[in-house]
Design an enzyme around this catalytic site. Sequence first.
Site, short mmCIF file in Angstrom:
data_model
loop_
_atom_site.label_atom_id
_atom_site.label_comp_id
_atom_site.label_asym_id
_atom_site.label_seq_id
_atom_site.Cartn_x
_atom_site.Cartn_y
_atom_site.Cartn_z
N VAL A 33 2.97 7.62 -104.39
CA VAL A 33 4.04 6.68 -104.75
C VAL A 33 3.52 5.78 -105.88
CG1 VAL A 33 5.54 4.83 -103.92
CG2 VAL A 33 4.92 6.72 -102.38
N ASP A 34 4.13 5.91 -107.06
CA ASP A 34 3.71 5.07 -108.18
C ASP A 34 4.37 3.69 -108.09
OD1 ASP A 34 6.32 5.21 -109.31
OD2 ASP A 34 5.78 6.96 -110.50
N SER A 35 3.96 2.78 -108.95
CA SER A 35 4.42 1.40 -108.85
C SER A 35 5.92 1.26 -109.07
CB SER A 35 3.65 0.50 -109.82
OG SER A 35 3.79 0.96 -111.14
N SER A 37 8.28 3.57 -108.48
CA SER A 37 8.94 4.12 -107.30
C SER A 37 8.84 3.15 -106.13
CB SER A 37 8.31 5.46 -106.89
OG SER A 37 8.51 6.42 -107.90
N PHE A 38 7.69 2.49 -106.01
CA PHE A 38 7.49 1.53 -104.93
C PHE A 38 8.46 0.35 -105.06
CE2 PHE A 38 5.35 -2.31 -103.30
CZ PHE A 38 5.36 -1.99 -101.95
#
Length: 81
Positions: A33-35, A37-38
């Site tokens: 989970v990239d930033s 997407s988070f």
Amino acid sequence: MDTLARIKDLAAKELGIDVGKLDPNATFDTLGVDSLSFVEFMFKVEDEFGIKVSDEELNGIKCFADLERLISAALAAAGKA
């Protein structure tokens, strides 16, 4: 449905994570989970639970277990738990 189960369901829908294999203590990074997407996921979490998460609180969330604790505390403080 308990808080963690609701979070897992949301993660499956929004992040494509297989909840059957989800370790609540695995970091979002290790789950891919990239930033961005988070942050998008957190908007969905806020909507789902009817809470607001501050930037400071957001920085302290590293895994689903952290998120569950934050949501449970917010719901308890709001009398929704």
